[in-house]
Structure formats: structure tokens, C-alpha cells
Design a protein around this motif. Structure first.
Motif: not given
Length: 515
Positions: A388-409
């Protein structure tokens, strides 16, 4: 302690005399305080960074800093104490340095009881972040000295670090499992082919870490390796932690194995956290002392968001909740809000989210019985529990128009590249993005893990030993790290997954969208 020197003063001609550390004549080296485990720098930004060292006795850390390797323009900075309370470690924040500049530093210790007695210097270097759009290069990975695979001189030691050093990266992003506090380092391990793996050993690694000194010793063990020390002196570290800094899969619900005399997981976590913060050159938070999550900006092209997926999580368990609450916390509400603010306010070309655990690889809390949840992934289907936290983050990134995110792990002990496609996801309210997995740097190799389809991951590359060949030793060659290069002119990001022999296993170049 923060040392402030103005840029003008720093760049001006150094006045020799009282500012230069003099070396008295001493009859024996043992009379002088020594740097015991090399030097480190970390959390470097556009105007400075943190310098770390450890002494062998109560002393003062004396630091000289310069913009030339000859130390022609060196300035001596006010000393800071290295006391028994911190295991004789000390770290100094250097500020107001010139941007995009090679910085050379020299560390020695002055005996507290005999102030005229100075030790031999040890040198290091780092490069401050650029103020302009120049190339940026860094490496990442995790998992060091795990599964009993310690420092084996016959196998070359931890030479993945020597391989990474060849790239002269601007910094090293350590994705956690910096130590294996719960892992014994035996003197020998018999390999499948009948040969022996022979470890360097120390008494503290003959058992699980429980006391503060045992946690400290686990960190110091890794620093016995010449490749690690050499790498640390040349490459700043951006460090985060995961479970093995405390014990395997720790959370509030952790039931400790019989090997532990200390039965309180909160006591163990507190001791482990103190050792972790003592042993790394982190910028410490004055808002929340001991905080690990933070933003590290490395010039106009890059912001790195360092997550902490341990300190605020709820208990490990089934994690099938359909509504968000304390039992489903992984980052927790405060860290989640911080990440949203940081991403929204970032003007960097690329926003790298450093996650110590992968998003869609299933990691069981009880691996032997394939039960319980240790990571985000809860199995195929809609977002639930920690997802649910990841869904919230991903939805926020899309809605806010944030671009060029990359996850490293890291964490899972193999190399992979995952492309997240909303058209193939159960939860679809997000823009496509990449997640790259690397490691182990020096530990057993495992995998591959099961993949959860909630966020539509597509496996574009994988290198893992397979189900019939688990816990391969470093000598098998399947030790992995990632290399990222951002082109200063175009902003393109090239991600390459490599092994410890420096073979490029897979690579891709990502074009940035306008910020």
C-alpha cells in the motif's frame, strides 16, 4: 562536530606555521596513536562531506584539508575528540568547500594524555558534487561478509571493491547488509569441490553479535581487508542499513534463535544502531538523532533519496491488510511524507530512490517454510499490506508529474533489471519506471526469487545461480555491483550490471524527460 571554513579562506594561500601540524621525534611507533582501520569519507555534497577515522587510544583527530595532492595549500582544522565512549572513532563534517573539486585530506591522531605526541598521517580524497552539469559516475551494491564468507587472502580478499575502484566513481551507494552481525566467520569452510575456503578470523566473529563491542567488531572486521580500506580512502560512501546490521529479518515481531542470550530485539537494535552510526561517515540528523533516511544531492543531475526500511516497519507476518495502518508500515507515515516532499521539490534531472529491499521480489520471513513477509511484495494480486505504501508513492509520482525516478536496491544476492509496466500490473495508477538490483559484493549468491505481479515488473535481465546452486562462495565469481553514469551534456543515464571480474553483464541507457 561541524567545522566551518569559508571558501575564500580555503582557496587563499595557506599560512604555514601554527596551522601546520608538527611531528615530534619519538623513539618508537608504538608510542604514538595510530589510525587503526583506514579513513573514510561520506555524504558528500556540493560544498563538503564527512571524514571518518578511528584511533587506538583516547586522542584527538587532527585533519588537514587541501585542494592539491601535494597538500601545498593545506589548512589544519580544529581537532575533535576520539574517546572510549565511541570506540575511539571520530568524524568531522567539512563545509564550505569549492564545488566540483578534488579534495584531499590527511588524518592523524594526537594523544590526549600527551598532547605533543602525534601519530603518522593517513590520507584520503573525495570530489565535491558539481554545481554545473558535468558527468556523474557512481557504483552501488550491498551484502558484505555474509553466510560465513569472510576475508580469504587465497581468493584475493574482498576484491569486488578493487574492481569498483577502477571506475573512479564519485561515490559508492551501499544498499545495506554492510555486515552480518548474526553470521559467524569460521576459520574454514569446505567447498563442494572438496577445497577449503580459509577465512581471516577475529574472536568476536565466532558468535552472533549481541554486545555493543561485538557489533562494532563486525564492522571493523570488514575494514581488515586491504581492498575495502583502499576503496574507502578514494571513494565516498552513501550508506544505509538493512536487517543483518542487527540480525536476520529483524522486525518488532522477531523471535530470536537460541544462539542469543539477549532476548530483547529492541536492545539489540539499539546497540546495532549505535555501532552503525559510529562506524560510517554519515551526516547526522539534529531533527531525529540516529535517523538513516536522508536526501543526498550530487549536483544538478542527481538527487539520491536514501530510505530506511527497518526502523519504522511493523511486524513481519502475513501482511495481507487491505487498509493502511501500523501493522502495514514499512517506511512509516513520516518517512513516506518526507519522500513525497523531497521528490516534489527536487529539481535534479534524476531522482534515485535507494531502497534497501526490492519492490516486487518475494522475500519470506520464514524461508524454510515459505511463510511470512520480509519485504514489500505480498504475492500476486492487488496492492495490500506493505505494498500500500508503494502504491501510494507511485500514484503520487504520477499525479504530481514527477519524472525520471529510478529505484536501486540489493538484498537478494543476485543481479537483475526490472521494468515496471502499468499495462501488465494489478495496480495500474503509475508511470513506467526501472528498478535495478545488484549484489552481493562479498557474500553467498542466491536466487532467483519469485516475482510478484502487483506492479507489473518485467524481468529484462537476471543472473542468479538457480535453485539447485544456492549460497555460492565468492570464489564462484557471482559477485555483482552496479555502475551508473550520467552524461553531463545530455543527462542520459547508463546503468551497467557487472561482476567482480569486471565483466559487463547487461546495460541500458535511459533518456531523461524534461524536468
Amino acid at each position: 562536530m561541524t567545522i566551518r571554513i569559508s571558501r575564500r579562506k580555503f582557496l587563499s594561500s595557506a599560512a604555514v606555521g601554527a596551522g601546520v601540524i608538527a611531528m615530534p621525534h619519538l623513539s618508537r611507533a608504538a608510542d604514538r596513536p595510530a589510525v587503526t582501520h583506514g579513513v573514510q569519507s561520506g555524504d558528500v555534497g556540493v560544498d563538503g562531506g564527512v571524514v571518518w577515522a578511528r584511533a587506538d587510544r583516547p586522542s584527538q583527530m587532527m585533519v588537514e584539508v587541501a585542494t592539491t595532492e601535494s597538500f601545498k595549500d593545506a589548512r589544519a582544522l580544529p581537532p575533535i575528540a576520539a574517546l572510549p565512549e565511541s570506540d575511539f572513532t571520530a568524524k568531522m563534517l567539512l563545509e564550505n568547500l569549492p564545488a566540483g573539486q578534488d579534495i584531499f585530506y590527511r588524518v592523524r591522531f594526537r594523544d590526549l594524555a600527551h598532547v605533543n605526541v602525534l601519530g603518522e598521517p593517513v590520507t584520503g580524497r573525495f570530489r565535491t558534487a558539481p554545481a554545473d552539469r558535468r558527468d556523474v559516475s557512481f557504483v552501488w551494491g550491498g551484502d558484505v561478509a555474509g553466510q560465513g564468507w569472510g576475508i580469504n587472502p587465497d581468493d584475493g580478499g574482498m576484491f569486488t571493491f578493487a574492481t569498483m575502484a577502477k571506475y573512479k566513481p564519485d561515490f559508492f551507494l551501499h544498499s545495506g547488509d554492510t555486515i552480518y552481525a548474526d553470521g559467524v566467520i569460521p576459520s574454514e569452510v569446505k567447498l563442494a569441490d572438496g577445497k577449503l575456503w580459509k577465512n581471516l578470523t577475529i574472536p568476536e566473529k565466532a558468535k552472533v553479535a549481541e554486545t555493543l563491542d561485538e557489533y562494532r567488531a563486525a564492522h571493523k572486521y570488514n575494514l581488515l581487508d586491504e581492498h575495502v580500506r583502499g576503496f574507502n580512502a578514494e571513494v565516498p560512501i552513501f550508506v544505509q542499513w538493512d536487517d543483518h546490521e542487527v540480525t536476520n529479518n529483524w522486525s518488532l515481531s522477531k523471535q530470536l534463535p537460541a544462539a542469543y542470550k539477549e532476548r530483547d530485539i529492541n536492545v539489540l537494535a539499539a546497540r546495532a544502531a549505535r555501532a552503525f552510526h559510529e562506524m560510517y561517515p554519515m551526516r547526522e540528523s539534529i531533527v531525529e538523532p540516529g535517523r538513516v533516511y536522508r536526501t543526498l544531492s550530487y549536483g544538478p543531475h542527481l538527487d539520491v533519496f536514501m530510505l530506511d526500511e527497518r526502523s519504522y516497519r511493523g511486524p513481519n507476518g502475513p501482511n495481507q491488510q487491505t487498509s493502511y495502518g501500523p501493522d502495514a508500515y514499512f517506511l512509516g507515515p513520516d518517512q513516506l511524507a518526507w519522500l513525497k516532499r523531497g521528490l516534489l521539490n527536487s529539481r535534479a534531472t534524476w531522482k534515485v530512490i535507494a531502497s534497501d529491499m526490492p519492490l516486487s521480489l518475494i522475500v519470506y520471513d520464514d524461508a524454510a517454510n515459505s511463510k511470512g513477509s520480509e519485504a514489500f511484495a505480498q504475492g500476486d494480486g492487488p496492492a495490500r499490506g506493505r505494498e500500500l505504501e508503494i502504491a501510494e508513492i507511485l500514484r503520487f509520482i504520477k499525479t504530481a508529474g514527477i519524472v525520471n525516478t529510478v529505484w536501486l536496491t540489493a538484498d537478494v544476492h543476485y543481479a537483475a533489471a526490472h521494468y515496471y509496466n502499468p499495462n501488465k500490473a494489478q495496480f495500474q495508477d503509475f508511470d513506467p519506471f526501472w528498478e535495478f538490483v545488484s549484489g552481493p559484493l562479498h557474500a553467498g549468491t542466491f536466487g532467483p526469487n519469485e516475482l510478484d505481479n502487483t506492479f507489473g515488473p518485467e524481468v529484462k535481465f537476471i543472473k542468479a545461480p538457480g535453485a539447485d546452486k544456492q549460497n555460492l562462495p565468492p570464489s564462484a565469481g557471482m559477485q555483482f555491483f552496479g555502475h551508473v553514469k550520467i552524461d553531463g551534456a545530455t543527462g542520459q543515464m547508463t546503468v551497467t550490471l557487472r561482476d567482480r571480474a569486471d565483466v559487463a553483464l547487461w546495460s541500458t541507457t535511459l533518456d531523461p524527460k524534461p524536468v
